[in-house]
Design a protein around this motif. Structure first.
Motif, short mmCIF file in Angstrom:
data_model
loop_
_atom_site.label_atom_id
_atom_site.label_comp_id
_atom_site.label_asym_id
_atom_site.label_seq_id
_atom_site.Cartn_x
_atom_site.Cartn_y
_atom_site.Cartn_z
N LEU A 136 0.54 -0.92 0.23
CA LEU A 136 0.15 -0.18 -0.32
C LEU A 136 0.75 1.62 0.05
CD1 LEU A 136 -2.71 -1.17 2.85
CD2 LEU A 136 -2.75 -0.78 -0.01
N ASP A 137 0.40 2.02 -1.42
CA ASP A 137 1.28 3.52 -0.81
C ASP A 137 1.24 4.05 0.87
OD1 ASP A 137 2.35 5.99 -1.88
OD2 ASP A 137 1.87 5.68 -3.65
N SER A 138 1.95 4.78 0.87
CA SER A 138 1.81 5.50 2.24
C SER A 138 2.00 6.73 1.91
CB SER A 138 3.36 5.11 2.78
OG SER A 138 4.26 6.30 2.15
N ARG A 139 1.73 6.96 0.57
CA ARG A 139 1.10 8.81 0.56
C ARG A 139 0.12 9.35 0.33
NH1 ARG A 139 4.99 8.44 -4.79
NH2 ARG A 139 3.34 7.72 -5.03
N VAL A 140 -0.40 8.08 -0.15
CA VAL A 140 -2.33 8.48 -0.16
C VAL A 140 -3.23 7.24 0.49
CG1 VAL A 140 -1.73 8.98 -2.26
CG2 VAL A 140 -2.30 6.28 -1.96
N ILE A 162 -0.06 -6.86 4.91
CA ILE A 162 0.62 -4.91 4.62
C ILE A 162 1.89 -4.44 4.42
CG2 ILE A 162 -0.45 -3.13 4.67
CD1 ILE A 162 -3.33 -4.17 6.27
N VAL A 163 1.69 -3.98 3.74
CA VAL A 163 3.54 -3.48 3.55
C VAL A 163 3.74 -2.16 2.59
CG1 VAL A 163 5.70 -3.32 2.94
CG2 VAL A 163 4.89 -5.72 3.83
N LEU A 164 3.48 -1.09 3.37
CA LEU A 164 3.24 0.06 3.41
C LEU A 164 4.78 0.75 1.87
CD1 LEU A 164 2.12 2.38 6.53
CD2 LEU A 164 0.56 0.88 4.44
N THR A 165 5.02 1.07 1.59
CA THR A 165 6.26 1.50 0.51
C THR A 165 5.96 3.03 -0.04
OG1 THR A 165 4.79 1.97 -1.40
CG2 THR A 165 5.35 -0.50 -0.77
N LYS A 166 6.73 3.63 0.32
CA LYS A 166 7.57 4.79 -0.43
C LYS A 166 7.61 5.38 0.73
CE LYS A 166 6.14 4.35 -5.19
NZ LYS A 166 5.02 4.74 -5.83
N CYS A 167 7.68 5.04 2.77
CA CYS A 167 7.60 5.57 3.23
C CYS A 167 8.84 6.85 4.24
CB CYS A 167 7.81 4.28 4.94
SG CYS A 167 6.27 3.56 4.06
N ASP A 168 10.09 6.98 2.25
CA ASP A 168 10.51 8.20 3.22
C ASP A 168 9.49 9.32 2.43
OD1 ASP A 168 10.64 6.20 0.17
OD2 ASP A 168 11.29 8.61 -0.29
N VAL A 169 8.35 9.61 2.33
CA VAL A 169 7.77 10.89 1.56
C VAL A 169 7.16 11.38 2.64
CG1 VAL A 169 6.81 12.10 0.07
CG2 VAL A 169 8.45 9.56 -0.90
N PRO A 170 6.12 11.08 2.67
CA PRO A 170 5.27 10.96 4.32
C PRO A 170 6.32 11.77 5.70
CG PRO A 170 4.57 9.66 3.31
CD PRO A 170 6.12 9.29 3.13
N PRO A 172 6.85 12.61 9.49
CA PRO A 172 6.09 11.13 10.75
C PRO A 172 4.83 11.24 11.00
CG PRO A 172 8.90 12.71 11.29
CD PRO A 172 7.67 13.38 9.38
N PRO A 173 5.06 12.65 11.32
CA PRO A 173 3.16 12.28 12.41
C PRO A 173 1.67 11.66 11.32
CG PRO A 173 3.99 14.22 12.44
CD PRO A 173 5.28 13.61 11.39
N VAL A 174 2.20 12.07 9.88
CA VAL A 174 1.28 11.74 8.39
C VAL A 174 1.90 10.34 8.17
CG1 VAL A 174 1.16 11.29 6.04
CG2 VAL A 174 1.03 13.90 7.64
N LEU A 175 3.00 9.74 8.57
CA LEU A 175 3.31 7.99 8.98
C LEU A 175 3.15 7.48 9.80
CD1 LEU A 175 4.65 5.62 7.08
CD2 LEU A 175 6.92 6.61 8.00
#
Length: 225
Positions: A136-140, A162-170, A172-175
């Motif tokens: 799952l895309d962590s940004r959306v 479930i594995v979140l991807t692109k977690c370098d983008v959000p 910290p609170p959003v992630l």
């Protein structure tokens, strides 16, 4: 209902599992087969882990990050174009299955229905399939087709993580909020594995932990003489 009651590992167990994951994914990994129809599937010989996700979720990048190879799994220039199951043998101990991306907006309804039918048949009938890694895309926000795939996995009685991807983008609170949401969703599904991981193929976040998780599903390494 699948009963998961994992106990917190000790520091020694964590280090052991991480080293096992490192050694497994440092081994030779090669493409062995691409199947466009169920009748083309290779014989089920090794434990299998399948990677599923929407067409732009970063699936190929994550597989490449796990194996330390930049071009093992190739992303299509047109999301949703690849419509086959790609099998990669890892160190003679585990098979990685790269599933076609779902949620491709331009595909005809009949194509989407064929995809779901083939994937359900594969998931339900593959005796060596140990887990599906659902990306799952962590940004959306989590999409409706993500939720539909989780229901499909429940019906197929296939364990998924479930594995979140692109977690370098959000930020910290959003992630953190996204992780809480993903854990709540996992808790509501009978087939979901309770551990949700946050990963990034860009900075390597979560890669060591995911390798360790998948190493537990592989055949043990050959005994030393």
């Amino acid at each position: 209902m699948v009963d998961f009651t994992p106990q917190a590992p000790t520091p020694e167990e964590i280090e052991r599992d991480r080293e096992a994951g490192r050694l497994l994914f440092a081994g030779e990994c090669q493409f062995v087969f691409g199947a466009q129809k169920l009748g083309q599937l290779p014989d089920p010989l090794l434990p299998e882990v399948a990677f599923a996700g929407r067409s732009n979720v970063g699936k190929s990048s994550l597989v490449n990050a796990l194996t330390g190879r930049r071009t093992l799994a190739r992303a299509s220039s047109e999301p949703g174009r690849t419509k086959q199951l790609n099998f990669f043998e890892l160190a003679g101990r585990l098979t990685l299955v790269d599933m076609p991306g779902y949620g491709f907006a331009k595909a005809a309804k009949a194509v989407k229905e064929d995809w779901q039918g083939m994937m359900f048949s594969f998931l339900r009938g593959r005796p060596t399939l140990k887990r599906v890694v659902l990306l799952l895309d962590s940004r959306v926000e989590i999409k409706e087709n993500d939720r539909q795939i989780m229901k499909l996995l429940d019906r197929a009685a296939v364990t998924f993580q479930i594995v979140l991807t692109k977690c370098d983008v959000p930020k910290p609170p959003v992630l953190a909020a996204k992780l809480r949401e993903a854990r709540e969703i996992a808790a509501a599904h009978a087939a979901a594995y309770p551990i949700v991981l946050a990963t990034s193929s860009t900075n390597g976040e979560g890669i060591v932990e995911l390798r360790a998780e998948l190493a537990r599903l592989a055949y043990p390494p050959p005994a030393r003489a």
